[in-house]
Enzyme design. Structure first.
Site, PDB file in Angstrom:
ATOM      1  N   LYS A   1       3.213  -0.545  -5.643  1.00 45.48           N
ATOM      2  CA  LYS A   1       2.977   0.252  -6.843  1.00 45.48           C
ATOM      3  C   LYS A   1       2.295   1.582  -6.496  1.00 45.48           C
ATOM      4  O   LYS A   1       1.665   1.753  -5.448  1.00 45.48           O
ATOM      5  CB  LYS A   1       2.126  -0.538  -7.851  1.00 45.48           C
TER       6      LYS A   1
ATOM      7  N   ARG B   1       4.256 -11.530  -7.121  1.00 46.48           N
ATOM      8  CA  ARG B   1       5.602 -10.935  -7.129  1.00 46.48           C
ATOM      9  C   ARG B   1       5.615  -9.781  -6.134  1.00 46.48           C
ATOM     10  O   ARG B   1       4.940  -8.768  -6.333  1.00 46.48           O
ATOM     11  CB  ARG B   1       5.934 -10.462  -8.546  1.00 46.48           C
TER      12      ARG B   1
END
Length: 362
Positions: A300, A335
């Site tokens: 991210k 994840r």
């Protein structure tokens, strides 16, 4: 409203002070941070040792005491095993979900697999071989500014991959669209991961309930309009918790068993760097919802922001660090893009946990 965040984690339940086991997993906590909030504003927190919990409850008015006791019970209750086709996940330790994107504009892999179902399925099998417990398959990019995808195109991208993986690898379909859910479930997918928390498509909740499959509910500021945007937060941790509590209640009202609901705080979706860090540092709060937690922080933007603007392809170290932070906070599903590296890190972490539980004699 009282919120409970487990703190002061212990290596072992055998020690000088009482501890409570977190969600039936590998962690124990010695205290809870009790956060009082009203109208989106927090009062001063109070730290309550587990040893003094019952005495603390006795100081609260009846309704508050009842609600706090129920939240504490959810913190400590073991999470029910999750049935994914022929595979059963037991949440006494964290599991890895491998991210598999078949989109031409994927932020993480540049869309390399979007038009090759055989190659995409091979990548999924590699993830399972590397230790992933399931493959999370998506056919629409959810990065900021991504172009919305027509549901027919999304089905065409994902269904052939599901068909090739189903039976040998548990597949979660990452979509907010009912027709895509239906097509993937018919092809053999065993879970739904909806970034809109079943709010974008009015049929989604009924589809999930009818299929009897687990579902991931993720926080975003405005799930009906899209996963990004929003007007900012007064207290992102409390607001995300309240949002997910409401979506759990909605899902239950639609006939979805709470034991099949997973929650995701939505790292990177409509949130600033400060918001993301607040959610990560406060992640254990979400155990009070009584559902397994999925953490999706792999590659991210926040990693780049904290590490010299590292590009997407150079965020492995930060991704593994955040996965381990999730494990340390008791998150049950991680994840990730980089399955093998994350699985290795978790094996080392698990070895350290097991060693801490081994009685030391002499």
């Amino acid at each position: 409203m009282l919120y409970l965040r487990p703190i002061r984690f212990a290596d072992t339940p055998v020690g000088a002070e009482p501890v409570a086991r977190l969600a039936g997993g590998l962690l124990w906590f010695a205290s809870v941070e009790v956060i009082a909030a009203e109208g989106g504003r927090r009062g001063a927190p109070r730290i309550v040792p587990v040893a003094e919990w019952e005495a603390f409850l006795a100081t609260l008015p009846g309704p508050e005491a009842e609600a706090a006791a129920a939240t504490f019970a959810r913190l400590t209750a073991p999470r029910a095993p999750l049935t994914l086709g022929a595979r059963v996940l037991r949440f006494d330790q964290p599991h890895v979900a491998g991210i598999l994107n078949v989109t031409p504009d994927s932020f993480s892999d540049g869309g390399k697999l979007h038009d090759d179902p055989e190659a995409a399925a091979a990548r999924g099998f590699d993830m399972i071989a590397a230790g992933a417990s399931l493959v999370d398959l998506g056919g629409e990019s959810t990065r900021p500014g991504a172009t919305p995808v027509w549901e027919g195109d999304e089905v065409a991208r994902t269904r052939p991959v599901v068909e090739r993986l189903a039976g040998a690898a548990p597949v979660s379909i990452d979509t907010r669209k009912g027709p895509v859910m239906e097509a993937a479930l018919a092809a053999g997918a065993v879970m739904v991961n909806d970034i809109s928390s079943l709010a974008w498509d009015p049929r989604a909740a009924a589809i999930v309930a009818g299929a009897g499959v687990p579902v991931v509910l993720m926080h975003s500021p405005d799930p009906v309009k899209g996963p990004h945007g929003g007007q900012g937060y007064r207290d992102v941790l409390i607001e995300a918790y309240d949002f997910l509590a409401a979506r759990i209640a909605f899902a239950e009202s639609a006939g979805i068993d709470r034991a099949r609901i997973i929650v995701d705080p939505g790292i990177g979706f409509g949130k600033t760097l400060a918001d993301n860090l607040a959610l990560l540092n406060g992640l254990a709060l979400f155990h009070g919802l009584g559902c397994p937690i999925m953490l999706g922080a792999s590659r991210k933007r926040l990693i780049g922001a904290l590490a010299g603007e590292a590009p997407v392809e150079a965020r492995l170290g930060g991704s593994v660090a955040l996965a381990l932070l999730g494990a340390q906070a008791g998150a049950q599903l991680l994840r990730v893009h980089d399955v093998a590296e994350t699985v290795q890190a978790l094996k080392v972490w698990r070895g350290l946990r097991d060693a801490a539980l081994t009685p030391r004699l002499g």
